[in-house]
Structure formats: C-alpha cells, structure tokens
Design a protein around this motif. Structure first.
Motif, PDB file in Angstrom:
ATOM      1  N   ALA A 187      42.668  40.869  93.417  1.00  8.29           N
ATOM      2  CA  ALA A 187      44.008  40.484  92.946  1.00  8.29           C
ATOM      3  C   ALA A 187      44.350  41.191  91.636  1.00  8.29           C
ATOM      4  O   ALA A 187      45.473  41.684  91.470  1.00  8.29           O
ATOM      5  N   MET A 188      43.391  41.251  90.716  1.00 16.69           N
ATOM      6  CA  MET A 188      43.660  41.930  89.440  1.00 16.69           C
ATOM      7  C   MET A 188      43.903  43.420  89.654  1.00 16.69           C
ATOM      8  O   MET A 188      44.820  43.991  89.057  1.00 16.69           O
ATOM      9  N   LEU A 189      43.092  44.055  90.481  1.00 13.28           N
ATOM     10  CA  LEU A 189      43.264  45.489  90.720  1.00 13.28           C
ATOM     11  C   LEU A 189      44.583  45.774  91.424  1.00 13.28           C
ATOM     12  O   LEU A 189      45.276  46.734  91.083  1.00 13.28           O
ATOM     13  N   SER A 190      44.963  44.952  92.374  1.00 16.96           N
ATOM     14  CA  SER A 190      46.250  45.146  93.051  1.00 16.96           C
ATOM     15  C   SER A 190      47.398  45.025  92.053  1.00 16.96           C
ATOM     16  O   SER A 190      48.334  45.832  92.059  1.00 16.96           O
ATOM     17  N   TRP A 191      47.334  44.020  91.183  1.00 16.35           N
ATOM     18  CA  TRP A 191      48.349  43.844  90.141  1.00 16.35           C
ATOM     19  C   TRP A 191      48.379  45.084  89.243  1.00 16.35           C
ATOM     20  O   TRP A 191      49.438  45.615  88.919  1.00 16.35           O
ATOM     21  N   MET A 192      47.181  45.550  88.861  1.00 15.18           N
ATOM     22  CA  MET A 192      47.089  46.686  87.955  1.00 15.18           C
ATOM     23  C   MET A 192      47.609  47.960  88.603  1.00 15.18           C
ATOM     24  O   MET A 192      48.286  48.758  87.945  1.00 15.18           O
ATOM     25  N   PHE A 193      47.329  48.187  89.887  1.00 14.37           N
ATOM     26  CA  PHE A 193      47.833  49.390  90.557  1.00 14.37           C
ATOM     27  C   PHE A 193      49.357  49.398  90.545  1.00 14.37           C
ATOM     28  O   PHE A 193      49.965  50.438  90.302  1.00 14.37           O
ATOM     29  N   SER A 194      49.979  48.269  90.800  1.00 16.59           N
ATOM     30  CA  SER A 194      51.444  48.191  90.756  1.00 16.59           C
ATOM     31  C   SER A 194      51.952  48.478  89.354  1.00 16.59           C
ATOM     32  O   SER A 194      52.913  49.236  89.168  1.00 16.59           O
ATOM     33  N   HIS A 195      51.316  47.876  88.363  1.00 15.65           N
ATOM     34  CA  HIS A 195      51.704  48.097  86.969  1.00 15.65           C
ATOM     35  C   HIS A 195      51.568  49.572  86.595  1.00 15.65           C
ATOM     36  O   HIS A 195      52.489  50.170  86.032  1.00 15.65           O
ATOM     37  N   LEU A 196      50.408  50.157  86.895  1.00 12.30           N
ATOM     38  CA  LEU A 196      50.165  51.547  86.522  1.00 12.30           C
ATOM     39  C   LEU A 196      51.133  52.492  87.230  1.00 12.30           C
ATOM     40  O   LEU A 196      51.650  53.435  86.619  1.00 12.30           O
ATOM     41  N   ALA A 197      51.405  52.244  88.504  1.00 16.52           N
ATOM     42  CA  ALA A 197      52.355  53.079  89.246  1.00 16.52           C
ATOM     43  C   ALA A 197      53.739  52.989  88.609  1.00 16.52           C
ATOM     44  O   ALA A 197      54.445  54.002  88.493  1.00 16.52           O
ATOM     45  N   GLN A 199      54.348  52.713  85.622  1.00 17.38           N
ATOM     46  CA  GLN A 199      54.280  53.442  84.362  1.00 17.38           C
ATOM     47  C   GLN A 199      54.062  54.944  84.587  1.00 17.38           C
ATOM     48  O   GLN A 199      53.828  55.684  83.641  1.00 17.38           O
ATOM     49  N   GLY A 200      54.098  55.382  85.854  1.00 20.38           N
ATOM     50  CA  GLY A 200      54.001  56.804  86.163  1.00 20.38           C
ATOM     51  C   GLY A 200      52.655  57.304  86.641  1.00 20.38           C
ATOM     52  O   GLY A 200      52.489  58.505  86.883  1.00 20.38           O
ATOM     53  N   ALA A 201      51.682  56.412  86.801  1.00 25.16           N
ATOM     54  CA  ALA A 201      50.365  56.841  87.276  1.00 25.16           C
ATOM     55  C   ALA A 201      50.449  57.311  88.729  1.00 25.16           C
ATOM     56  O   ALA A 201      51.110  56.678  89.550  1.00 25.16           O
ATOM     57  N   MET A 259      34.718  57.376  91.208  1.00 22.63           N
ATOM     58  CA  MET A 259      35.591  57.127  92.351  1.00 22.63           C
ATOM     59  C   MET A 259      37.033  57.375  91.943  1.00 22.63           C
ATOM     60  O   MET A 259      37.390  57.228  90.782  1.00 22.63           O
ATOM     61  N   THR A 260      37.850  57.756  92.910  1.00 21.46           N
ATOM     62  CA  THR A 260      39.255  58.038  92.646  1.00 21.46           C
ATOM     63  C   THR A 260      40.126  57.495  93.771  1.00 21.46           C
ATOM     64  O   THR A 260      39.690  57.379  94.908  1.00 21.46           O
ATOM     65  N   LYS A 261      41.361  57.177  93.404  1.00 23.56           N
ATOM     66  CA  LYS A 261      42.335  56.640  94.355  1.00 23.56           C
ATOM     67  C   LYS A 261      43.704  57.206  94.009  1.00 23.56           C
ATOM     68  O   LYS A 261      44.078  57.247  92.847  1.00 23.56           O
ATOM     69  N   GLU A 262      44.434  57.636  95.022  1.00 21.09           N
ATOM     70  CA  GLU A 262      45.819  58.067  94.839  1.00 21.09           C
ATOM     71  C   GLU A 262      46.701  56.829  94.919  1.00 21.09           C
ATOM     72  O   GLU A 262      46.498  55.977  95.786  1.00 21.09           O
ATOM     73  N   LEU A 263      47.688  56.748  94.030  1.00 20.83           N
ATOM     74  CA  LEU A 263      48.602  55.606  94.063  1.00 20.83           C
ATOM     75  C   LEU A 263      49.854  55.961  94.869  1.00 20.83           C
ATOM     76  O   LEU A 263      50.209  57.088  95.043  1.00 20.83           O
ATOM     77  N   GLY A 320      43.338  52.347  81.163  1.00 23.30           N
ATOM     78  CA  GLY A 320      44.024  53.272  80.286  1.00 23.30           C
ATOM     79  C   GLY A 320      44.881  54.199  81.125  1.00 23.30           C
ATOM     80  O   GLY A 320      44.642  54.370  82.321  1.00 23.30           O
ATOM     81  N   LEU A 321      45.883  54.797  80.495  1.00 27.16           N
ATOM     82  CA  LEU A 321      46.781  55.701  81.193  1.00 27.16           C
ATOM     83  C   LEU A 321      47.108  56.882  80.278  1.00 27.16           C
ATOM     84  O   LEU A 321      47.543  56.684  79.146  1.00 27.16           O
ATOM     85  N   VAL A 322      46.853  58.087  80.763  1.00 27.31           N
ATOM     86  CA  VAL A 322      47.218  59.314  80.065  1.00 27.31           C
ATOM     87  C   VAL A 322      47.997  60.162  81.064  1.00 27.31           C
ATOM     88  O   VAL A 322      47.467  60.520  82.128  1.00 27.31           O
ATOM     89  N   LEU A 323      49.256  60.442  80.706  1.00 24.40           N
ATOM     90  CA  LEU A 323      50.165  61.162  81.592  1.00 24.40           C
ATOM     91  C   LEU A 323      50.218  60.445  82.936  1.00 24.40           C
ATOM     92  O   LEU A 323      50.640  59.302  82.984  1.00 24.40           O
TER      93      LEU A 323
END
Length: 143
Positions: free
Chosen positions: A82-92, A94-96, A139-143, A57-60
């Motif tokens: 592989a899925m998480l790497s794809w998702m990090f690129s997608h989310l970034a 979208q402004g994450a 857990m948290t990660k900066e993109l 999910g993404l909020v702001l």
C-alpha cells in the motif's frame, strides 16, 4: 488489516526513527528529517499508530526508494504494498519516470514483493550491506 497511507509529517519523524531502529542499517531521526524535507516520504497508520514508513528521493525523472519498513506486528498484511503504491502515484505526479531500489539479496519476501509490483533485477552490489553483511540486488521499475 486496513492501513491508511499518507504523506509523512515532521511530527512523525521521531516515531518513524523508533520504528526504523528495529531493522538493520536503519535511518536515524536526523536522516529521516532531511529526507522528509524533500517531500517524498509516507507513513501507514493502523490501529491508531504508525505501522510503516517509506522514504524516497527524486532527482529529475529518477526516483530512489531508500527505505520501506513495516512494524513486525503488521508485516504480511499488505502495508508495504500500500505504501509503495501510494508512493509510485506521488512520484509519478512529480515527474518520475522510473524508480530504483536496493534490497538485501537474502530478503526473499521483499524481493518477491518488488517483483510483484513490477520491478526487475538490474544488477548486484557486492558487500553493500554491513549489518549483517549482505549483497544488494539493484532493482528498477518504469512508472
């Protein structure tokens, strides 16, 4: 093993729910469909079938990883990574700017993967999981 990661489509929801049903605290098909409507879900395909799913999910500018599930016969082959790497690129895209997740304290392989992907432990939620009972490590990660 090479898996192709792509955005989840509505027609994937039933298969994704069947895969989810194999793990504790699984997401229902309806919950998957509702999350999919937000547009931040992916699947991995291997050997002609869905081998894994990732729901976010993404909020702001803050994203949350809700579920990462890989079919038992495809685990330890790099599909979750592989899925998480794809998702990090997608989310970034979208402004994450950061990503949060909770993981079972007893899920040592997942915790190791998340640390390898740059996540840091940020807290503990006691009694977060019910089936079976377990604490959640935030857990948290900066993109």
């Amino acid at each position: 093993m090479s898996a192709a990661v792509r955005g989840m489509r509505p027609e994937d929801a039933a298969v994704a729910a069947a895969l989810e049903a194999t793990v504790p605290d699984s997401w229902s098909e309806e919950s998957i469909r509702q999350t999919l409507a937000q547009g931040h879900c992916c699947v991995a395909e291997a050997e002609g079938r869905i081998a894994g799913l990732c729901l976010c999910g993404l909020v702001l500018d803050e994203a949350s990883v809700y579920a990462v599930t890989v079919d038992a016969s495809f685990r330890r082959q790099g599909i979750a990574r592989a899925m998480l790497s794809w998702m990090f690129s997608h989310l970034a895209s979208q402004g994450a700017k950061r990503v949060y997740l909770e993981v079972r304290s007893q899920n040592v392989p997942a915790r190791a993967l998340y640390k390898a992907l740059g996540f840091c432990e940020a807290g503990l939620r006691r009694g977060f999981y019910r089936n079976p009972a377990d604490d959640a490590v935030l857990m948290t990660k900066e993109l």
